[in-house]
Design a protein around this motif. Structure first.
Motif, PDB file in Angstrom:
ATOM      1  N   HIS A 115       0.837  -1.203   0.000  1.00 43.89           N
ATOM      2  CA  HIS A 115       0.000   0.000   0.000  1.00 43.89           C
ATOM      3  C   HIS A 115       0.867   1.246   0.000  1.00 43.89           C
ATOM      4  O   HIS A 115       1.817   1.358   0.777  1.00 43.89           O
ATOM      5  CB  HIS A 115      -0.897  -0.006   1.243  1.00 43.89           C
ATOM      6  CG  HIS A 115      -1.690   1.249   1.420  1.00 43.89           C
ATOM      7  ND1 HIS A 115      -1.591   2.036   2.550  1.00 43.89           N
ATOM      8  CD2 HIS A 115      -2.579   1.870   0.610  1.00 43.89           C
ATOM      9  CE1 HIS A 115      -2.407   3.074   2.437  1.00 43.89           C
ATOM     10  NE2 HIS A 115      -3.009   2.999   1.267  1.00 43.89           N
TER      11      HIS A 115
ATOM     12  N   GLY B  29       4.738   0.364  -2.105  1.00 41.41           N
ATOM     13  CA  GLY B  29       5.042   0.003  -3.484  1.00 41.41           C
ATOM     14  C   GLY B  29       6.546  -0.053  -3.709  1.00 41.41           C
ATOM     15  O   GLY B  29       7.043  -0.912  -4.453  1.00 41.41           O
TER      16      GLY B  29
ATOM     17  N   THR C 271       8.538  -3.722  -4.501  1.00 42.37           N
ATOM     18  CA  THR C 271       9.383  -3.773  -5.696  1.00 42.37           C
ATOM     19  C   THR C 271      10.769  -4.287  -5.328  1.00 42.37           C
ATOM     20  O   THR C 271      11.336  -5.148  -6.025  1.00 42.37           O
ATOM     21  CB  THR C 271       9.477  -2.387  -6.354  1.00 42.37           C
ATOM     22  OG1 THR C 271       8.174  -1.999  -6.815  1.00 42.37           O
ATOM     23  CG2 THR C 271      10.440  -2.398  -7.530  1.00 42.37           C
TER      24      THR C 271
ATOM     25  N   TYR D 176      -0.137  -3.585  -6.219  1.00 49.50           N
ATOM     26  CA  TYR D 176       0.205  -2.226  -5.806  1.00 49.50           C
ATOM     27  C   TYR D 176      -1.098  -1.515  -5.455  1.00 49.50           C
ATOM     28  O   TYR D 176      -1.890  -1.167  -6.331  1.00 49.50           O
ATOM     29  CB  TYR D 176       0.948  -1.499  -6.919  1.00 49.50           C
ATOM     30  CG  TYR D 176       2.329  -2.043  -7.177  1.00 49.50           C
ATOM     31  CD1 TYR D 176       3.447  -1.431  -6.614  1.00 49.50           C
ATOM     32  CD2 TYR D 176       2.535  -3.170  -7.976  1.00 49.50           C
ATOM     33  CE1 TYR D 176       4.729  -1.919  -6.844  1.00 49.50           C
ATOM     34  CE2 TYR D 176       3.805  -3.671  -8.211  1.00 49.50           C
ATOM     35  CZ  TYR D 176       4.904  -3.037  -7.633  1.00 49.50           C
ATOM     36  OH  TYR D 176       6.176  -3.537  -7.862  1.00 49.50           O
TER      37      TYR D 176
ATOM     38  N   ALA E  70      -0.387   2.749  -4.907  1.00 47.50           N
ATOM     39  CA  ALA E  70       0.989   2.717  -4.419  1.00 47.50           C
ATOM     40  C   ALA E  70       1.971   3.492  -5.287  1.00 47.50           C
ATOM     41  O   ALA E  70       1.729   3.755  -6.471  1.00 47.50           O
ATOM     42  CB  ALA E  70       1.449   1.263  -4.307  1.00 47.50           C
TER      43      ALA E  70
ATOM     44  N   LEU F 112       5.158   3.828  -7.526  1.00 45.91           N
ATOM     45  CA  LEU F 112       5.874   2.995  -8.486  1.00 45.91           C
ATOM     46  C   LEU F 112       7.200   3.665  -8.811  1.00 45.91           C
ATOM     47  O   LEU F 112       7.259   4.878  -9.028  1.00 45.91           O
ATOM     48  CB  LEU F 112       5.065   2.817  -9.775  1.00 45.91           C
ATOM     49  CG  LEU F 112       3.702   2.140  -9.653  1.00 45.91           C
ATOM     50  CD1 LEU F 112       3.035   2.085 -11.020  1.00 45.91           C
ATOM     51  CD2 LEU F 112       3.837   0.742  -9.075  1.00 45.91           C
TER      52      LEU F 112
ATOM     53  N   ARG G 217       1.156  -8.329 -12.324  1.00 46.92           N
ATOM     54  CA  ARG G 217       1.057  -7.120 -11.503  1.00 46.92           C
ATOM     55  C   ARG G 217      -0.331  -6.503 -11.638  1.00 46.92           C
ATOM     56  O   ARG G 217      -0.835  -6.336 -12.745  1.00 46.92           O
ATOM     57  CB  ARG G 217       2.106  -6.089 -11.936  1.00 46.92           C
ATOM     58  CG  ARG G 217       3.552  -6.496 -11.648  1.00 46.92           C
ATOM     59  CD  ARG G 217       4.508  -5.623 -12.441  1.00 46.92           C
ATOM     60  NE  ARG G 217       4.338  -5.845 -13.874  1.00 46.92           N
ATOM     61  CZ  ARG G 217       4.624  -4.930 -14.807  1.00 46.92           C
ATOM     62  NH1 ARG G 217       5.075  -3.738 -14.459  1.00 46.92           N
ATOM     63  NH2 ARG G 217       4.456  -5.212 -16.088  1.00 46.92           N
TER      64      ARG G 217
ATOM     65  N   PHE H 249      -2.582  -3.074 -10.272  1.00 43.46           N
ATOM     66  CA  PHE H 249      -2.618  -1.777  -9.595  1.00 43.46           C
ATOM     67  C   PHE H 249      -4.058  -1.500  -9.196  1.00 43.46           C
ATOM     68  O   PHE H 249      -4.950  -1.481 -10.049  1.00 43.46           O
ATOM     69  CB  PHE H 249      -2.098  -0.663 -10.497  1.00 43.46           C
ATOM     70  CG  PHE H 249      -1.958   0.668  -9.811  1.00 43.46           C
ATOM     71  CD1 PHE H 249      -0.787   0.991  -9.146  1.00 43.46           C
ATOM     72  CD2 PHE H 249      -3.000   1.590  -9.814  1.00 43.46           C
ATOM     73  CE1 PHE H 249      -0.650   2.213  -8.493  1.00 43.46           C
ATOM     74  CE2 PHE H 249      -2.879   2.812  -9.160  1.00 43.46           C
ATOM     75  CZ  PHE H 249      -1.698   3.126  -8.509  1.00 43.46           C
TER      76      PHE H 249
ATOM     77  N   SER I 186       1.798   7.285 -10.648  1.00 39.94           N
ATOM     78  CA  SER I 186       1.569   5.838 -10.724  1.00 39.94           C
ATOM     79  C   SER I 186       0.300   5.549 -11.508  1.00 39.94           C
ATOM     80  O   SER I 186       0.242   4.633 -12.339  1.00 39.94           O
ATOM     81  CB  SER I 186       1.440   5.241  -9.323  1.00 39.94           C
ATOM     82  OG  SER I 186       2.596   5.437  -8.563  1.00 39.94           O
TER      83      SER I 186
ATOM     84  N   TRP J 161       0.026  -4.399 -17.054  1.00 38.47           N
ATOM     85  CA  TRP J 161      -0.667  -4.047 -15.818  1.00 38.47           C
ATOM     86  C   TRP J 161      -2.146  -4.407 -15.886  1.00 38.47           C
ATOM     87  O   TRP J 161      -2.821  -4.111 -16.869  1.00 38.47           O
ATOM     88  CB  TRP J 161      -0.554  -2.547 -15.543  1.00 38.47           C
ATOM     89  CG  TRP J 161       0.793  -2.112 -15.085  1.00 38.47           C
ATOM     90  CD1 TRP J 161       1.783  -1.563 -15.841  1.00 38.47           C
ATOM     91  CD2 TRP J 161       1.305  -2.175 -13.746  1.00 38.47           C
ATOM     92  NE1 TRP J 161       2.877  -1.280 -15.077  1.00 38.47           N
ATOM     93  CE2 TRP J 161       2.617  -1.649 -13.779  1.00 38.47           C
ATOM     94  CE3 TRP J 161       0.781  -2.620 -12.534  1.00 38.47           C
ATOM     95  CZ2 TRP J 161       3.412  -1.560 -12.644  1.00 38.47           C
ATOM     96  CZ3 TRP J 161       1.585  -2.533 -11.396  1.00 38.47           C
ATOM     97  CH2 TRP J 161       2.877  -2.007 -11.461  1.00 38.47           C
TER      98      TRP J 161
END
Length: 249
Positions: free
Chosen positions: A84, A88, A92, A111, A114, A116, A193, A195, A209, A219
């Motif tokens: 959160h 992020g 990573t 994420y 979050a 990036l 991933r 988001f 992000s 994504w």
């Protein structure tokens, strides 16, 4: 179905954002566990119930190791890793390291509204000059050790939820705000991933992000009509999204 892809062996690890602690997941964890999902929440060094460990040495690598330490201590075999806000950056770094050392352990990166990073970015890299200066100035009373939390109203919370978060937030270690994160972007991008974009109200510091995940391939984007702390404001909806991701991991 092999053990590595058996949903029963896939765990969820929740990593909170700045100023928070594992406490912020207290409405989500019971929902995940009641659905039969092995779920864990880590508290990063220097905040939450670990605020007494605040020290000048806390940096991104400390927090990366906090998460890896939980995964190793719980002997998790396959993980949906959720980060959160500030976390992020943390997930990573965790993904880069675990993909290099224990490929196959991570099933999915989530994420949650979050930060990036590109390789070499810091958490502060995509913030406005005004935000960077304000946070630097806010660290001065502590001698650069930490900076205090904002009012939780910034996260779209009000009433009892706002009061609950404000009571529990603790200062965030400052050193990691400006610390660059070096990682192999291709290694991290090889993982699935998602988001989760919290758009009502949308937090301004997450805007870079938000734009990036809509412009890059790879994504999965899920929108939530709530503010920056959906684990507080919309725990049922968030837990369902995480259950869906877990089911596909």
């Amino acid at each position: 179905m092999t053990e590595a892809t058996d949903p029963a062996t896939t765990s969820i690890v929740l990593v909170h954002g700045a100023w928070h602690g594992a406490w912020c997941w207290s409405r989500v964890l019971p929902l995940l566990r009641s659905a039969g999902l092995d779920s864990h929440a880590v508290t990063l060094t220097g905040v939450g119930e670990r605020a007494h460990l605040m020290s000048p040495g806390i940096d991104l690598h400390t927090h990366i190791q906090d998460v890896i330490g939980l995964i190793e201590a719980e002997e998790l075999r396959r993980v949906v890793l959720v980060g959160h806000s500030y976390a992020g950056m943390v997930i990573t770094g965790v993904a880069d390291r675990l993909q290099r050392e224990r490929g196959g352990l991570l099933a999915h990166l989530v994420y949650l509204d979050a930060a990036l990073a590109y390789p070499g970015d810091s958490w502060s890299s995509h913030h406005s000059a005004e935000t960077r200066q304000a946070r630097t100035d806010a660290s001065i009373p502590s001698g650069g050790l930490s900076f205090p939390p904002p009012d939780a109203a910034l996260f779209g919370l009000n009433g009892a939820d706002r009061d609950w978060v404000n009571r529990r937030q603790t200062p965030q270690p400052f050193r990691l705000y400006q610390q660059p994160l070096d990682f192999d972007a291709d290694r991290v991008a090889a993982l699935p991933r998602t988001f989760i974009d919290c758009i009502q109200p949308a937090l301004a510091t997450i805007a870079p992000s938000r734009a990036r995940v809509r412009s890059e391939p790879g994504w999965n984007v899920v929108e939530m009509a709530t503010g920056h702390d959906p684990m507080v404001s919309e725990p049922v909806a968030l837990s369902q999204i995480l259950r869906n991701i877990h089911a596909g991991a």
